[in-house]
Design an enzyme around this catalytic site. Structure first.
Site, PDB file in Angstrom:
ATOM      1  N   HIS A 250       0.852  -1.184   0.000  1.00  0.00           N
ATOM      2  CA  HIS A 250       0.000   0.000   0.000  1.00  0.00           C
ATOM      3  C   HIS A 250       0.889   1.236   0.000  1.00  0.00           C
ATOM      4  O   HIS A 250       1.954   1.248   0.602  1.00  0.00           O
ATOM      5  CB  HIS A 250      -0.879   0.022   1.264  1.00  0.00           C
ATOM      6  CG  HIS A 250      -2.066   0.919   1.137  1.00  0.00           C
ATOM      7  ND1 HIS A 250      -1.990   2.260   1.374  1.00  0.00           N
ATOM      8  CD2 HIS A 250      -3.340   0.661   0.760  1.00  0.00           C
ATOM      9  CE1 HIS A 250      -3.190   2.802   1.168  1.00  0.00           C
ATOM     10  NE2 HIS A 250      -4.025   1.853   0.795  1.00  0.00           N
TER      11      HIS A 250
ATOM     12  N   ASP B  14      -7.937  -5.311  -0.087  1.00  0.00           N
ATOM     13  CA  ASP B  14      -8.396  -6.158  -1.206  1.00  0.00           C
ATOM     14  C   ASP B  14      -8.012  -7.618  -1.057  1.00  0.00           C
ATOM     15  O   ASP B  14      -8.416  -8.452  -1.874  1.00  0.00           O
ATOM     16  CB  ASP B  14      -7.799  -5.616  -2.507  1.00  0.00           C
ATOM     17  CG  ASP B  14      -8.350  -4.239  -2.819  1.00  0.00           C
ATOM     18  OD1 ASP B  14      -7.554  -3.324  -3.091  1.00  0.00           O
ATOM     19  OD2 ASP B  14      -9.584  -4.080  -2.740  1.00  0.00           O
TER      20      ASP B  14
HETATM   21  C1  SDX Z   1      -6.177   0.154  -2.883  1.00  0.00           C
HETATM   22  O1  SDX Z   1      -4.304   4.639  -1.956  1.00  0.00           O
HETATM   23  C2  SDX Z   1      -5.316   4.032  -1.337  1.00  0.00           C
HETATM   24  O2  SDX Z   1      -5.739   4.429  -0.286  1.00  0.00           O
HETATM   25  C3  SDX Z   1      -5.910   2.876  -2.117  1.00  0.00           C
HETATM   26  C4  SDX Z   1      -6.934   2.003  -1.365  1.00  0.00           C
HETATM   27  C5  SDX Z   1      -8.221   2.765  -1.098  1.00  0.00           C
HETATM   28  O3  SDX Z   1      -8.943   2.386  -0.173  1.00  0.00           O
HETATM   29  O4  SDX Z   1      -8.554   3.691  -1.896  1.00  0.00           O
HETATM   30  O5  SDX Z   1      -6.373   1.558  -0.127  1.00  0.00           O
HETATM   31  C6  SDX Z   1      -7.340   0.785  -2.197  1.00  0.00           C
HETATM   32  O6  SDX Z   1      -5.895   0.515  -3.997  1.00  0.00           O
HETATM   33  C7  SDX Z   1      -5.330  -0.842  -2.125  1.00  0.00           C
HETATM   34  C8  SDX Z   1      -4.089  -1.308  -2.958  1.00  0.00           C
HETATM   35  C9  SDX Z   1      -4.581  -2.415  -3.922  1.00  0.00           C
HETATM   36  N1  SDX Z   1      -3.467  -2.765  -4.879  1.00  0.00           N
HETATM   37  C10 SDX Z   1      -2.882  -3.969  -4.831  1.00  0.00           C
HETATM   38  O7  SDX Z   1      -3.084  -4.806  -3.938  1.00  0.00           O
HETATM   39  C11 SDX Z   1      -1.935  -4.221  -6.004  1.00  0.00           C
HETATM   40  C12 SDX Z   1      -0.597  -4.793  -5.479  1.00  0.00           C
HETATM   41  N2  SDX Z   1       0.112  -3.723  -4.709  1.00  0.00           N
HETATM   42  C13 SDX Z   1       0.952  -2.857  -5.425  1.00  0.00           C
HETATM   43  O8  SDX Z   1       0.941  -2.789  -6.783  1.00  0.00           O
HETATM   44  C14 SDX Z   1       1.539  -1.711  -4.634  1.00  0.00           C
HETATM   45  O9  SDX Z   1       1.813  -2.156  -3.383  1.00  0.00           O
HETATM   46  C15 SDX Z   1       0.698  -0.453  -4.560  1.00  0.00           C
HETATM   47  C16 SDX Z   1       0.353   0.051  -5.929  1.00  0.00           C
HETATM   48  C17 SDX Z   1      -0.557  -0.701  -3.797  1.00  0.00           C
HETATM   49  C18 SDX Z   1       1.516   0.607  -3.822  1.00  0.00           C
HETATM   50  O10 SDX Z   1       2.611   0.844  -4.584  1.00  0.00           O
HETATM   51  P1  SDX Z   1       3.662   1.996  -4.186  1.00  0.00           P
HETATM   52  O11 SDX Z   1       3.368   2.640  -2.920  1.00  0.00           O
HETATM   53  O12 SDX Z   1       3.818   2.866  -5.374  1.00  0.00           O
HETATM   54  O13 SDX Z   1       4.920   1.180  -3.888  1.00  0.00           O
HETATM   55  P2  SDX Z   1       5.877   0.650  -4.970  1.00  0.00           P
HETATM   56  O14 SDX Z   1       5.087   0.133  -6.149  1.00  0.00           O
HETATM   57  O15 SDX Z   1       6.899   1.694  -5.207  1.00  0.00           O
HETATM   58  O16 SDX Z   1       6.496  -0.598  -4.220  1.00  0.00           O
HETATM   59  C19 SDX Z   1       7.526  -0.413  -3.282  1.00  0.00           C
HETATM   60  C20 SDX Z   1       8.376  -1.652  -3.417  1.00  0.00           C
HETATM   61  C21 SDX Z   1       8.766  -1.935  -4.863  1.00  0.00           C
HETATM   62  O17 SDX Z   1      10.001  -2.629  -4.824  1.00  0.00           O
HETATM   63  P3  SDX Z   1      11.347  -1.735  -5.136  1.00  0.00           P
HETATM   64  O18 SDX Z   1      11.135  -1.086  -6.496  1.00  0.00           O
HETATM   65  O19 SDX Z   1      11.429  -0.709  -4.015  1.00  0.00           O
HETATM   66  O20 SDX Z   1      12.460  -2.759  -5.120  1.00  0.00           O
HETATM   67  O21 SDX Z   1       7.608  -2.803  -3.002  1.00  0.00           O
HETATM   68  C22 SDX Z   1       7.437  -3.684  -4.101  1.00  0.00           C
HETATM   69  C23 SDX Z   1       7.730  -2.902  -5.362  1.00  0.00           C
HETATM   70  O22 SDX Z   1       8.225  -3.759  -6.370  1.00  0.00           O
HETATM   71  N3  SDX Z   1       6.032  -4.104  -4.058  1.00  0.00           N
HETATM   72  C24 SDX Z   1       5.619  -5.354  -4.220  1.00  0.00           C
HETATM   73  C25 SDX Z   1       4.226  -5.287  -4.053  1.00  0.00           C
HETATM   74  N4  SDX Z   1       3.856  -4.029  -3.806  1.00  0.00           N
HETATM   75  C26 SDX Z   1       4.972  -3.303  -3.821  1.00  0.00           C
HETATM   76  N5  SDX Z   1       6.269  -6.503  -4.476  1.00  0.00           N
HETATM   77  C27 SDX Z   1       5.493  -7.617  -4.573  1.00  0.00           C
HETATM   78  N6  SDX Z   1       4.153  -7.653  -4.425  1.00  0.00           N
HETATM   79  C28 SDX Z   1       3.488  -6.490  -4.159  1.00  0.00           C
HETATM   80  N7  SDX Z   1       2.166  -6.511  -4.003  1.00  0.00           N
END
Ligand code: SDX
Length: 429
Positions: free
Chosen positions: A306, A364
């Site tokens: 998140h 989710d």
């Molecule tokens: C919702 O914003 C809100 O409030 C949203 C929400 C709401 O109520 O409105 O809470 C609802 O959207 C919840 C999130 C649902 N999405 C998912 O579950 C999809 C999977 N999660 C991700 O794609 C990710 O975690 C995000 C998009 C939710 C957040 O991404 P960020 O904050 O931009 O973080 P990032 O993508 O920069 O990740 C940081 C690191 C990265 O690694 P590095 O580049 O630093 O090496 O963590 C890794 C990412 O690769 N990472 C994951 C991961 N999520 C982040 N690695 C594996 N699996 C994951 N799920």
């Protein structure tokens, strides 16, 4: 006003940036005069360190795993309140007294039907259209029907549009579902509460009597509450940006639905359940954990991570408890998907990759298990999220429209394209 200021010195300039202090959460550096005084922009793709507005509606503390609606912790609201009361709280800022609650419930109940002509909208979609596509289209088109509530400068029309959207979203979502399975639309019933009405519109058929299971209606209502608002997430920011141009509320909410659809946002509930089903059994979990950690593999653990929560998502905790209750209620034992989810969570939370990156289950991760057990297809998961979040979008939209500082949102950029150059005739290329 700010009592303190941060000092910024560069290129021979000494600027003062007022420090704005919140009720709770980080201070904000007020950079509104930065370009005028310093002729520079700030740079923050994805807005990881940027407050787009001030708000009194929802507070999130990602480090402590806290979520408050108008100051009330989500755990208490999920346990003690109900969705329409939460709607009142988000819209008007205080919990209603019995008279206010009854009046609000009556107003919403009497707006649950959609214009009969709107039934024809659905006919234009293929039966296998994703219900989110249908909802974006139908909600956007509502502005063609409700002209008497599109003048955003009239508070009375803003209020009518708000009630209409909250009231009609379950009807539109249920119609999208019924259309996708070739069953007749079911009209709302004024004798049912909000969540029971939605289940009735989705699962009843004219051919036989259908009684809503009160325990399932309560679980549905809790899911609505957990998703109701979440400060300036991507879809809420979309609604605010659309609203800042003066677009009508139906168009703004349609924009929010479109943004929520993305798998990184509200679409994650569908993607998370499909991922758990793809994993299939606990024996396959290590391979998927490996893939999630592999930078060369686009696979991510859907329902994990998140932007704000770097601790557990408080909604996921409630959802996990609810998943156990609903499956038990439905007599579903040994649900392989739930077993995979719990084992995946256990393994991930012990794995240093997820621990280091502070990746926890989000709202989710478990919701799809509950919705699937209730009988919803995965394609209906995000429409249910959109239905629930409509009140949050509207509350944030109303707050923005009512803010005297409100102006059209217009971010700038760091231009890294070609320098100025003269046109070349094709003969010279
Ligand atoms: C919702 O914003 C809100 O409030 C949203 C929400 C709401 O109520 O409105 O809470 C609802 O959207 C919840 C999130 C649902 N999405 C998912 O579950 C999809 C999977 N999660 C991700 O794609 C990710 O975690 C995000 C998009 C939710 C957040 O991404 P960020 O904050 O931009 O973080 P990032 O993508 O920069 O990740 C940081 C690191 C990265 O690694 P590095 O580049 O630093 O090496 O963590 C890794 C990412 O690769 N990472 C994951 C991961 N999520 C982040 N690695 C594996 N699996 C994951 N799920």
């Amino acid at each position: 006003m700010a009592d303190r200021a941060a000092k910024l010195t560069f290129d021979g300039k000494d600027l003062e940036l007022p420090i704005l202090e919140p009720t709770e959460g980080p201070n904000c550096l007020d950079i509104r005069k930065l370009y005028a005084q310093g002729h520079v922009f700030t740079y923050d793709p994805g807005f990881t360190s940027t407050a787009s507005c001030d708000s009194t509606i929802t507070f999130i503390d990602g480090d402590r795993g806290e979520l408050w609606y108008r100051g009330y912790p989500i755990e208490q609201l999920a346990e003690k309140s109900h969705y329409l009361e939460v709607c009142y709280l988000l819209l008007y800022g205080e919990l209603p007294n019995p008279t206010q609650m009854q009046d609000f419930e009556n107003r919403v109940t009497r707006h649950t039907m959609v214009h009969e002509q709107m039934h024809y909208f659905f006919r234009g979609f293929r039966r296998d259209s994703h219900p989110m596509a249908t909802m974006v289209g139908v909600v956007g088109a509502m502005s063609a029907f409700y002209h008497d509530s599109t003048d955003i400068n009239d508070p009375v029309q803003r209020e009518i549009a708000s009630i209409r959207l909250i009231a009609k979203m379950p009807t539109v979502a249920a119609m999208a579902y019924k259309y996708s399975i070739g069953q007749p639309f079911v009209y709302p019933r004024n004798d049912l509460d909000y969540a029971a009405n939605f289940l009735h519109m989705c699962f009843s058929v004219p051919a036989e009597k259908y009684d809503v299971n009160p325990a399932l209606a309560k679980a549905m209502d809790r899911i609505f509450t957990l998703h109701a608002d979440h400060e300036q997430n991507a879809s809420t920011s979309t609604v605010r940006l659309a609203g800042s141009s003066g677009a009508n509320p139906f168009a703004c909410i349609a924009a929010g639905i479109a943004c929520l659809w993305g798998p990184a946002h509200g679409g994650a509930n569908q993607a998370a359940l499909e991922m758990l089903q793809q994993i299939g059994s606990v024996d396959n979990i290590p391979e998927y954990i490996r893939r999630a950690k592999d930078k060369d593999d686009p696979f991510r653990l859907m329902g994990f991570g998140h932007r704000v929560y770097k601790n557990f998502d408080p909604r996921a905790k409630v959802m996990k408890e609810s998943a156990d209750e609903v499956l038990d209620l439905l007599g579903i034992e040994n649900n392989e998907t739930l077993k995979v989810a719990k084992e995946l969570e256990r393994i991930a939370l012990e794995d240093e990759y997820f621990v280091d990156k502070k990746l926890y289950p989000n709202v989710d991760f478990y919701s799809g298990i509950i919705l699937s057990a209730m009988g919803f297809p995965t394609a209906m998961f995000t429409p249910i999220f959109a239905l629930s979040r409509t009140v949050g979008w509207i509350a944030q939209w109303k707050e923005m429209i009512g803010d005297p500082q409100n102006k059209i949102g217009r971010p700038r950029q760091l231009y890294i394209g070609a320098d100025r150059r003269d046109y070349q005739d094709v003969s010279a290329r």
